[in-house]
Write a protein that holds these residues in place. Structure first.
Motif, PDB file in Angstrom:
ATOM      1  N   GLU A  27       0.812  -1.222   0.000  1.00 51.64           N
ATOM      2  CA  GLU A  27       0.000   0.000   0.000  1.00 51.64           C
ATOM      3  C   GLU A  27       0.843   1.270   0.000  1.00 51.64           C
ATOM      4  O   GLU A  27       0.412   2.314  -0.485  1.00 51.64           O
ATOM      5  N   LEU A  28       2.044   1.217   0.570  1.00 49.99           N
ATOM      6  CA  LEU A  28       2.878   2.402   0.710  1.00 49.99           C
ATOM      7  C   LEU A  28       4.340   2.036   0.469  1.00 49.99           C
ATOM      8  O   LEU A  28       4.832   1.054   1.036  1.00 49.99           O
ATOM      9  N   SER A  29       4.998   2.805  -0.363  1.00 53.66           N
ATOM     10  CA  SER A  29       6.395   2.529  -0.699  1.00 53.66           C
ATOM     11  C   SER A  29       7.180   3.834  -0.701  1.00 53.66           C
ATOM     12  O   SER A  29       6.789   4.791  -1.367  1.00 53.66           O
ATOM     13  N   ILE A  30       8.285   3.871   0.068  1.00 56.16           N
ATOM     14  CA  ILE A  30       9.088   5.086   0.180  1.00 56.16           C
ATOM     15  C   ILE A  30      10.563   4.767  -0.059  1.00 56.16           C
ATOM     16  O   ILE A  30      11.104   3.818   0.523  1.00 56.16           O
ATOM     17  N   GLY A  31      11.187   5.552  -0.902  1.00 55.75           N
ATOM     18  CA  GLY A  31      12.626   5.476  -1.100  1.00 55.75           C
ATOM     19  C   GLY A  31      13.298   6.595  -0.328  1.00 55.75           C
ATOM     20  O   GLY A  31      12.961   7.770  -0.509  1.00 55.75           O
ATOM     21  N   PHE A  32      14.226   6.247   0.551  1.00 53.46           N
ATOM     22  CA  PHE A  32      14.939   7.227   1.364  1.00 53.46           C
ATOM     23  C   PHE A  32      16.268   7.569   0.716  1.00 53.46           C
ATOM     24  O   PHE A  32      17.075   6.673   0.446  1.00 53.46           O
ATOM     25  N   VAL A  33      16.501   8.835   0.483  1.00 48.62           N
ATOM     26  CA  VAL A  33      17.792   9.304  -0.039  1.00 48.62           C
ATOM     27  C   VAL A  33      18.495  10.054   1.085  1.00 48.62           C
ATOM     28  O   VAL A  33      18.031  11.108   1.523  1.00 48.62           O
ATOM     29  N   LEU A  34      19.608   9.480   1.570  1.00 49.78           N
ATOM     30  CA  LEU A  34      20.342  10.096   2.663  1.00 49.78           C
ATOM     31  C   LEU A  34      21.359  11.086   2.119  1.00 49.78           C
ATOM     32  O   LEU A  34      22.169  10.749   1.251  1.00 49.78           O
ATOM     33  N   MET A  70      18.838   4.648   0.390  1.00 50.31           N
ATOM     34  CA  MET A  70      19.763   4.832  -0.731  1.00 50.31           C
ATOM     35  C   MET A  70      20.632   6.061  -0.493  1.00 50.31           C
ATOM     36  O   MET A  70      20.345   6.893   0.360  1.00 50.31           O
ATOM     37  N   SER A  71      21.672   6.154  -1.263  1.00 53.27           N
ATOM     38  CA  SER A  71      22.459   7.382  -1.342  1.00 53.27           C
ATOM     39  C   SER A  71      22.744   7.643  -2.813  1.00 53.27           C
ATOM     40  O   SER A  71      22.554   6.760  -3.659  1.00 53.27           O
ATOM     41  N   LEU A  91      20.843   5.215  -6.492  1.00 54.87           N
ATOM     42  CA  LEU A  91      19.528   5.624  -6.970  1.00 54.87           C
ATOM     43  C   LEU A  91      19.099   4.729  -8.119  1.00 54.87           C
ATOM     44  O   LEU A  91      19.848   4.535  -9.085  1.00 54.87           O
ATOM     45  N   PRO A  92      17.889   4.161  -8.065  1.00 53.94           N
ATOM     46  CA  PRO A  92      17.438   3.274  -9.138  1.00 53.94           C
ATOM     47  C   PRO A  92      17.175   4.032 -10.428  1.00 53.94           C
ATOM     48  O   PRO A  92      16.894   5.238 -10.411  1.00 53.94           O
TER      49      PRO A  92
END
Length: 351
Positions: A27-34, A70-71, A91-92
Motif C-alpha cells: 500500500e505504501l512505498s518510500i525510497g529514502f535518499v540520505l 539509498m544514497s 539511486l534506481p
C-alpha cells in the motif's frame, strides 16, 4: 474451537502478501535518499513508523509498507551525530517504483552544491509523478533542484532564516509540523517525522495501521500537521545587523537557562554596550527584554500544549519560581497563566 488471538491478523497478512504478489507493490512505498550529515532522529522516526505499520507484532516484514535506503552513489552516509549508515544501494534507474521519495537532510544544509546527478534524478522522479518528501533540511535540496516553485514549505525553526536567505521566493513556515502540498510534503524534522509517517500510513494503509504504530511506539496519539512547532524566536529576517541575529539565535537555545548579558556579548564578540545599542537601534528593546519575551512566548505555548504544572512550566522557561513567571506573564498578556489556559480552552484566545 476459537481462533488463537493473532489468527485473524495472520490471515490478513497472508491475504495482503498474496495481493502484493499480484500487484507487485504494498500500500505504501518510500525510497529514502540520505544526504551528508543527515539527522538520525528524523530518518529513524519515519522509517520506524513504516516498519511498525508494515507487519503485525513488530516483525518488520515489508508487507503493508516497503522502503529502501539509498544514497546518490550507493556509498554509506554519515549522520550529523557521526554514526555511519550502510545503504541498500544507489539511486534506481526508475524512481517510479516508489510512491514517495524522502530526501533526508541535516547539518550539511549550508552547502550550496547539489550534485547534478542527484538533481537530475530528483527532477526525473517528480516528472514521473512520484511525490516528494523533504525531511529536515532535505527541503533545501528539493529547492535547489527547482522542485518547489511557489508551494509553501515547512522547515525547522532553527533553519528558517537560512532557508529564507537562500530561497527568498519560497514561502517557508514554522507554524506546522509538516505541510502537504499534494505532490510535495515538507517536514520540520526531528520527532515531526514520526507524525508525518503516521499521516502517510493512515492515508495509504488505514487508520488502524497508524494506531498500531502509536501503540508500539508508546505515543499518546497522532499530532496533526497544523500543530505549531515549539519555536520561540522573533522573526528577524528583516534585520540586517548580524550581531542582533547572532545574539537572538544564541538566546533561543538557552531559554531554560538564560545567559547573562555579558555572556551574550562574548558570544557575539562585542562589548555589552555595543550589543545593547544594536538591539535598541534594530528592535527597540534591550537584549534582556528580548530574552524575557522569548521565555514568555515559550511559557504561553507550554500552557496550551503541555500538562505540566504552572510552577514546572515557569522553571522550564528559566524563571526562578511560579510567582515571578505569573507576574511577568500577566504584564505581557494581560491575564494570569491559569486565566490564559481557561480562555484558550473556551476559544476566547486564539491558539
Amino acid at each position: 474451537m476459537p481462533n488463537p488471538p493473532n489468527a485473524n491478523a495472520e490471515t490478513r497478512s497472508t491475504h495482503t502478501s498474496e495481493a502484493m504478489q499480484d500487484t507487485g507493490k504494498p500500500e505504501l512505498s518510500i525510497g529514502f535518499v540520505l544526504l551528508n550529515q543527515f539527522t538520525l532522529a528524523a530518518f529513524a522516526g519515519l522509517i520506524d513508523v513504516l516498519r511498525l505499520a508494515a507487519d503485525h507484532g513488530g516483525r518488520s516484514r515489508q508487507i503493508h509498507a516497503r522502503w529502501r535506503v539509498m544514497s546518490m552513489d550507493g556509498l554509506p552516509r554519515t549522520s550529523s551525530a557521526g554514526v555511519t549508515l550502510e545503504v541498500g544501494g544507489g539511486l534506481p534507474e526508475n524512481p517510479a517504483e516508489f510512491d514517495y521519495i524522502a530526501v533526508c537532510g541535516g547539518n550539511d544544509y549550508p552547502n550550496t552544491y547539489l550534485p547534478p546527478s542527484l538533481g537530475d534524478w530528483l527532477r526525473q522522479a517528480s516528472a514521473s509523478r512520484v511525490r516528494m518528501l523533504g525531511i529536515c533540511t532535505g527541503t533545501f535540496a528539493l529547492a535547489q533542484a527547482g522542485l518547489i516553485g511557489e508551494r509553501v514549505v515547512c522547515v525547522h525553526w532553527n533553519v528558517l532564516d537560512a532557508f529564507r536567505g537562500r530561497f527568498p521566493q519560497t514561502p517557508a513556515v514554522v507554524d506546522h509540523l509538516f505541510v502537504d502540498e499534494g505532490d510535495l510534503i515538507t517536514c520540520a524534522g526531528s520527532t515531526a517525522a514520526i507524525d508525518l509517517g503516521l499521516y502517510l500510513v493512515a492515508r495509504h494503509c488505514g487508520r488502524d495501521k497508524a494506531q498500531q504504530v502509536v501503540r508500539h511506539m508508546m505515543l499518546q496519539g497522532i499530532r496533526p500537521a497544523k500543530l505549531p512547532q515549539a519555536h520561540f524566536y522573533a522573526d528577524l529576517t528583516h534585520i540586517a545587523d548580524i550581531r542582533v541575529r547572532q545574539a537572538a539565535h544564541f538566546v533561543e537555545q538557552r531559554i531554560d537557562n538564560p545567559p547573562t548579558l555579558d555572556a551574550i556579548a562574548r558570544y557575539v564578540g562585542v562589548g555589552r554596550r555595543q550589543l545593547e545599542r544594536a538591539f535598541h537601534d534594530t528592535l527597540g528593546l534591550s537584549p534582556m527584554a528580548f530574552l524575557r519575551s522569548l521565555r514568555l512566548e515559550y511559557g504561553s505555548w507550554l500552557l496550551l500544549n503541555n500538562p505540566r504544572s504552572i510552577t514546572q512550566i515557569a522553571l522550564d522557561c528559566g524563571f526562578s519560581d511560579g510567582a515571578h513567571f505569573s507576574r511577568d506573564f500577566r504584564a505581557r498578556f494581560g491575564v494570569s497563566p491559569r486565566e490564559f489556559q481557561r480562555k484558550s480552552a473556551d476559544g476566547a484566545i486564539p491558539p
